[in-house]
Design a protein around this motif. Structure first.
Motif, mmCIF file in Angstrom:
data_model
loop_
_atom_site.group_PDB
_atom_site.id
_atom_site.type_symbol
_atom_site.label_atom_id
_atom_site.label_comp_id
_atom_site.label_asym_id
_atom_site.label_seq_id
_atom_site.Cartn_x
_atom_site.Cartn_y
_atom_site.Cartn_z
ATOM 1 N N UNK A 1 -22.619 1.428 -6.257
ATOM 2 C CA UNK A 1 -22.475 2.004 -4.917
ATOM 3 C C UNK A 1 -22.894 0.998 -3.849
ATOM 4 N N UNK A 2 -23.973 0.255 -4.115
ATOM 5 C CA UNK A 2 -24.435 -0.762 -3.161
ATOM 6 C C UNK A 2 -23.393 -1.868 -3.023
ATOM 7 N N UNK A 3 -22.813 -2.300 -4.147
ATOM 8 C CA UNK A 3 -21.775 -3.330 -4.087
ATOM 9 C C UNK A 3 -20.564 -2.844 -3.297
ATOM 10 N N UNK A 4 -20.206 -1.580 -3.507
ATOM 11 C CA UNK A 4 -19.071 -1.036 -2.753
ATOM 12 C C UNK A 4 -19.363 -0.996 -1.265
ATOM 13 N N UNK A 5 -20.603 -0.605 -0.919
ATOM 14 C CA UNK A 5 -20.983 -0.534 0.497
ATOM 15 C C UNK A 5 -20.907 -1.903 1.144
ATOM 16 N N UNK A 6 -21.379 -2.911 0.447
ATOM 17 C CA UNK A 6 -21.315 -4.265 0.985
ATOM 18 C C UNK A 6 -19.873 -4.725 1.152
ATOM 19 N N UNK A 7 -19.036 -4.368 0.183
ATOM 20 C CA UNK A 7 -17.632 -4.763 0.250
ATOM 21 C C UNK A 7 -16.934 -4.081 1.409
ATOM 22 N N UNK A 8 -17.267 -2.809 1.658
ATOM 23 C CA UNK A 8 -16.641 -2.077 2.760
ATOM 24 C C UNK A 8 -17.115 -2.586 4.112
ATOM 25 N N UNK A 9 -18.371 -3.006 4.164
ATOM 26 C CA UNK A 9 -18.909 -3.500 5.437
ATOM 27 C C UNK A 9 -18.542 -4.950 5.696
ATOM 28 N N UNK A 10 -17.990 -5.609 4.697
ATOM 29 C CA UNK A 10 -17.618 -7.022 4.869
ATOM 30 C C UNK A 10 -16.452 -7.134 5.822
ATOM 31 N N UNK A 11 -16.435 -8.170 6.682
ATOM 32 C CA UNK A 11 -15.321 -8.337 7.630
ATOM 33 C C UNK A 11 -14.001 -8.615 6.949
ATOM 34 N N UNK A 12 -14.043 -8.934 5.652
ATOM 35 C CA UNK A 12 -12.794 -9.178 4.938
ATOM 36 C C UNK A 12 -12.137 -7.888 4.499
ATOM 37 N N UNK A 13 -12.806 -6.767 4.790
ATOM 38 C CA UNK A 13 -12.210 -5.487 4.410
ATOM 39 C C UNK A 13 -10.885 -5.285 5.101
ATOM 40 N N UNK A 14 -10.043 -4.558 4.484
ATOM 41 C CA UNK A 14 -8.666 -4.351 4.982
ATOM 42 C C UNK A 14 -8.524 -2.946 5.508
ATOM 43 N N UNK A 15 -8.164 -2.814 6.792
ATOM 44 C CA UNK A 15 -7.846 -1.513 7.371
ATOM 45 C C UNK A 15 -6.347 -1.296 7.283
ATOM 46 N N UNK A 16 -5.983 -0.131 6.850
ATOM 47 C CA UNK A 16 -4.565 0.197 6.716
ATOM 48 C C UNK A 16 -4.043 0.682 8.055
ATOM 49 N N UNK A 17 -3.045 0.026 8.583
ATOM 50 C CA UNK A 17 -2.426 0.453 9.834
ATOM 51 C C UNK A 17 -0.972 0.058 9.798
ATOM 52 N N UNK A 18 -0.114 0.728 10.570
ATOM 53 C CA UNK A 18 1.303 0.381 10.570
ATOM 54 C C UNK A 18 1.544 -1.060 10.967
ATOM 55 N N UNK A 19 0.719 -1.604 11.931
ATOM 56 C CA UNK A 19 0.944 -2.978 12.359
ATOM 57 C C UNK A 19 0.687 -3.953 11.224
ATOM 58 N N UNK A 20 -0.381 -3.668 10.413
ATOM 59 C CA UNK A 20 -0.668 -4.536 9.271
ATOM 60 C C UNK A 20 0.484 -4.516 8.288
ATOM 61 N N UNK A 21 1.024 -3.331 8.046
ATOM 62 C CA UNK A 21 2.122 -3.220 7.089
ATOM 63 C C UNK A 21 3.333 -3.978 7.574
ATOM 64 N N UNK A 22 3.684 -3.797 8.856
ATOM 65 C CA UNK A 22 4.868 -4.466 9.380
ATOM 66 C C UNK A 22 4.669 -5.986 9.432
ATOM 67 N N UNK A 23 3.420 -6.417 9.677
ATOM 68 C CA UNK A 23 3.190 -7.857 9.794
ATOM 69 C C UNK A 23 3.380 -8.573 8.468
ATOM 70 N N UNK A 24 3.242 -7.815 7.346
ATOM 71 C CA UNK A 24 3.369 -8.435 6.053
ATOM 72 C C UNK A 24 4.802 -8.407 5.541
ATOM 73 N N UNK A 25 5.716 -7.790 6.264
ATOM 74 C CA UNK A 25 7.118 -7.801 5.868
ATOM 75 C C UNK A 25 7.718 -9.173 6.131
ATOM 76 N N UNK A 26 8.593 -9.628 5.259
ATOM 77 C CA UNK A 26 9.216 -10.946 5.476
ATOM 78 C C UNK A 26 10.084 -10.937 6.730
ATOM 79 N N UNK A 27 10.120 -12.076 7.403
ATOM 80 C CA UNK A 27 10.929 -12.202 8.614
ATOM 81 C C UNK A 27 12.358 -12.644 8.317
ATOM 82 N N UNK A 28 12.588 -13.169 7.133
ATOM 83 C CA UNK A 28 13.924 -13.635 6.755
ATOM 84 C C UNK A 28 14.834 -12.445 6.539
ATOM 85 N N UNK A 29 15.962 -12.373 7.278
ATOM 86 C CA UNK A 29 16.876 -11.235 7.094
ATOM 87 C C UNK A 29 17.384 -11.108 5.669
ATOM 88 N N UNK A 30 17.601 -12.227 4.998
ATOM 89 C CA UNK A 30 18.094 -12.168 3.615
ATOM 90 C C UNK A 30 17.064 -11.513 2.691
#
Length: 235
Positions: free
Chosen positions: A77-106
């Motif tokens: 539980x302590x390890x999980x708390x540290x991982x969640x509080x770490x700035x490398x944690x990932x927040x799920x948002x539509x902008x994050x999802x769209x930013x990871x889509x490839x830009x190449x039309x093909x």
């Protein structure tokens, strides 16, 4: 609140998590309760836990530990708390999802084509499942009808058998009564014949007695020889 789920990361049910961790499903529930009691957080769908790979790793850690489960759960539980509080944690948002889509039309076209194929395959599978369900319903209906027909046939057969037994019983009773009457008639005829034989025998005995008496009288009171001989044949 948990925010460490990765895009497109697979989620698992309790049964699937048990298979991944190599433990029984009830043990998954037990470990989940121990982890939550010590501050560990799970994704939830209502009251149902949803597991991701990090949760399965925690279950495996509890499975393999030689320490008390609560002590290990506190560390996890302590390890999980540290991982969640770490700035490398990932927040799920539509902008994050769209930013990871490839830009190449093909590449987008390939992804959309892949998704379209997956959707078509899923629809085809759904149609197949519906058809199989309809076939199963038809089979169940036929089985019910067959069961009904079989039950009716058994009932009808039992009724016919009962009627035959009753008919045979009546026939046997009638034959028995007829044979009994015949035996009674034969017995009456036999009794009549015996009575006639007795009466005939009695007449013969009386005739023999009469003859013996005449013979005795003729012997004791002789007359002339001719009268004596003649008396023997008198009735």
């Amino acid at each position: 609140m948990r925010n460490d789920i990765q895009p497109y990361e697979r989620s698992f049910t309790s049964k699937e998590a048990a298979e991944q961790a190599g433990i029984a499903t009830p043990t998954v529930r037990k470990y989940g309760q121990i982890l939550e009691r010590n501050g560990y957080e799970f994704f939830k769908d209502g009251d149902r836990r949803i597991f991701v790979q990090s949760d399965i790793d925690a279950l495996i850690a509890l499975r393999d530990t030689d320490n008390p489960l609560d002590d290990t759960a506190k560390i996890l539980a302590h390890q999980q708390k540290e991982r969640l509080e770490s700035p490398t944690g990932t927040d799920i948002s539509p902008s994050d999802t769209y930013s990871q889509l490839p830009q190449d039309p093909n590449q987008l076209k390939e992804i959309l084509s892949y998704l379209a194929n997956e959707l078509a395959a899923s629809r085809e599978m759904n149609v197949q499942v519906v058809n199989e369900m309809n076939q199963l319903k038809t089979q169940v209906s036929r089985l019910k009808q067959d069961h009904h027909d079989l039950s009716s046939n058994i009932s009808n057969s039992a009724q016919k058998t009962q009627r035959k037994i009753e008919e045979l019983s009546k026939l046997q009773k009638s034959q028995y009564e007829s044979m009994l009457e015949q035996e009674i008639e034969k017995n009456e005829l036999l009794q009549t014949e015996l009575q006639k034989m007795r009466e005939e025998q009695q007449r013969e005995w009386r005739a023999q007695n009469d003859y013996n008496k005449r013979l005795e009288e003729a012997i004791h009171k002789p007359k002339d020889k001719w009268d004596w001989l003649i008396s023997l044949f008198r009735k």
